[in-house]
Design a protein around this motif. Structure first.
Motif, mmCIF file in Angstrom:
data_model
loop_
_atom_site.group_PDB
_atom_site.id
_atom_site.type_symbol
_atom_site.label_atom_id
_atom_site.label_comp_id
_atom_site.label_asym_id
_atom_site.label_seq_id
_atom_site.Cartn_x
_atom_site.Cartn_y
_atom_site.Cartn_z
ATOM 1 N N HIS A 15 0.818 -1.210 0.000
ATOM 2 C CA HIS A 15 0.000 0.000 0.000
ATOM 3 C C HIS A 15 0.849 1.256 0.000
ATOM 4 O O HIS A 15 0.546 2.220 -0.713
ATOM 5 C CB HIS A 15 -0.926 0.027 1.217
ATOM 6 N N LEU A 18 2.019 1.956 -3.495
ATOM 7 C CA LEU A 18 0.900 2.354 -4.352
ATOM 8 C C LEU A 18 0.440 3.767 -4.018
ATOM 9 O O LEU A 18 0.215 4.601 -4.904
ATOM 10 C CB LEU A 18 -0.264 1.377 -4.169
ATOM 11 N N ASN A 19 0.314 4.045 -2.740
ATOM 12 C CA ASN A 19 -0.160 5.351 -2.300
ATOM 13 C C ASN A 19 0.821 6.458 -2.656
ATOM 14 O O ASN A 19 0.419 7.580 -2.980
ATOM 15 C CB ASN A 19 -0.399 5.335 -0.793
ATOM 16 N N HIS A 22 0.209 7.509 -6.180
ATOM 17 C CA HIS A 22 -1.057 8.236 -6.225
ATOM 18 C C HIS A 22 -0.865 9.663 -5.709
ATOM 19 O O HIS A 22 -1.393 10.621 -6.286
ATOM 20 C CB HIS A 22 -2.121 7.537 -5.384
ATOM 21 N N ALA A 124 -3.179 -4.565 -9.434
ATOM 22 C CA ALA A 124 -3.824 -3.617 -8.522
ATOM 23 C C ALA A 124 -5.341 -3.663 -8.655
ATOM 24 O O ALA A 124 -6.068 -3.608 -7.658
ATOM 25 C CB ALA A 124 -3.300 -2.206 -8.771
ATOM 26 N N THR A 159 -4.807 2.527 -7.707
ATOM 27 C CA THR A 159 -4.107 3.050 -6.519
ATOM 28 C C THR A 159 -5.028 3.970 -5.725
ATOM 29 O O THR A 159 -4.961 4.008 -4.490
ATOM 30 C CB THR A 159 -2.819 3.812 -6.887
ATOM 31 N N ARG A 163 -5.968 3.298 -1.934
ATOM 32 C CA ARG A 163 -5.636 4.358 -0.979
ATOM 33 C C ARG A 163 -6.857 4.738 -0.153
ATOM 34 O O ARG A 163 -6.787 4.817 1.078
ATOM 35 C CB ARG A 163 -5.124 5.581 -1.724
ATOM 36 N N ALA A 268 5.407 -1.463 -8.085
ATOM 37 C CA ALA A 268 5.033 -0.162 -7.541
ATOM 38 C C ALA A 268 6.251 0.586 -7.009
ATOM 39 O O ALA A 268 6.351 1.812 -7.156
ATOM 40 C CB ALA A 268 3.993 -0.332 -6.438
#
Length: 289
Positions: A15, A18-19, A22, A124, A159, A163, A268
């Motif tokens: 996460h 990924l975040n 984003h 994802a 993402t 998130r 990621a």
């Protein structure tokens, strides 16, 4: 389909990567340009519009509730007035154009159109299949949006879903621990992983007096010491918050399974490192002071 058990913090690591990608959209000049072309020019109005647009033309109360750590007075200066300037649908289209341009700039054309990007988007999006709408307003609103056709935009969409899914659950945990929005930020900053007080105050509408008052409340609870660092009780609180957030957010990553989570984390991480190296974030964004 799950293939093997996840390591305790594997989902959180995934996460975080990924975040991070984003989050580049909130600092990208392309976002300000696209929203400016619609007539939305104030940086705070831009931020509220792009993140809240999926909710529809909501008022300041809904934005403050779902964003959690922004001062209501700041939100109310821009919402719902921003929707008289541009509709949520126009804002969402502008955000898509901004993300497209920003990712091409930060990652390069080769990465944007690469098989790795397509693989990351596929993984994802698979993870989002196990997300839950219940009590997750920001996630659920974004889940109503169509998946973009271009793979890098599909990856960004996924993402965003992951998130907001974690974020909505995180807010429930903060409330259960008795932390208001600013207290939550103060404790996060005290870990050294959150935004500096300068960035919090300038973007969230709080004053230094607000910050100091929140710090005093945390000291009274034995969570912060006189220097602004977390006490052992404060460290335990933050660890408890993150662990409970992990529990509430485990379904998407358990759905993928350990091997695919590891692969998504690898992909990621590569994209995020490239974006950071390209200057995606201000250098003074994170820290305790």
């Amino acid at each position: 389909m799950t293939t093997s058990a996840l390591e305790p913090r594997a989902a959180r690591r995934c996460h975080n990567m990924l975040n991070s990608l984003h989050s580049t959209s909130y600092f990208a000049p392309e976002t300000g340009k696209e929203l400016g072309d619609l007539g939305i020019t104030h940086p705070r109005a831009v931020n509220f519009a792009v993140r809240a647009a999926a909710l529809g033309p909501v008022g300041a109360g809904a934005v403050t509730a779902t964003f959690y750590n922004y001062k209501y007075d700041l939100v109310a200066r821009h919402v719902p007035a921003v929707w008289a300037i541009a509709s949520p649908q126009d804002v969402l289209a502008a955000r898509a154009r901004a993300v497209d341009a920003a990712l091409r700039r930060l990652l390069g054309e080769e990465a944007v159109t690469s098989p790795e990007m397509a693989e990351a988007a596929h993984l994802a999006l698979q993870a989002t299949e196990a997300c839950s709408r219940s009590a997750r307003p920001l996630y659920s609103a974004h889940a109503d949006l169509p998946v973009p056709e271009e793979t890098h935009l599909a990856y960004f969409h996924a993402t965003t879903l992951l998130r907001e899914h974690r974020g909505d659950g995180h807010l429930a945990v903060l409330m259960s621990e008795g932390l208001d929005g600013l207290e939550a930020v103060v404790t996060h900053t005290a870990t050294g992983k959150g935004m500096t007080p300068k960035w919090v105050c300038s973007t969230r509408g709080w004053t230094r007096e607000d910050w100091d008052a929140a710090s005093d409340r945390l000291r009274e609870r034995g969570l912060l010491d006189d220097t602004g660092d977390l006490t052992p009780a404060g460290v335990a609180l933050r660890e408890r918050i993150e662990s409970e957030t992990d529990r509430l957010d485990r379904a998407p990553y358990e759905h993928l399974g350990a091997e695919r989570v590891a692969r998504l984390t690898e992909l990621a991480t590569g994209f995020t490192r490239a974006a950071v190296a390209a200057g995606a974030f201000p250098q003074d964004l994170l820290g305790k002071s």
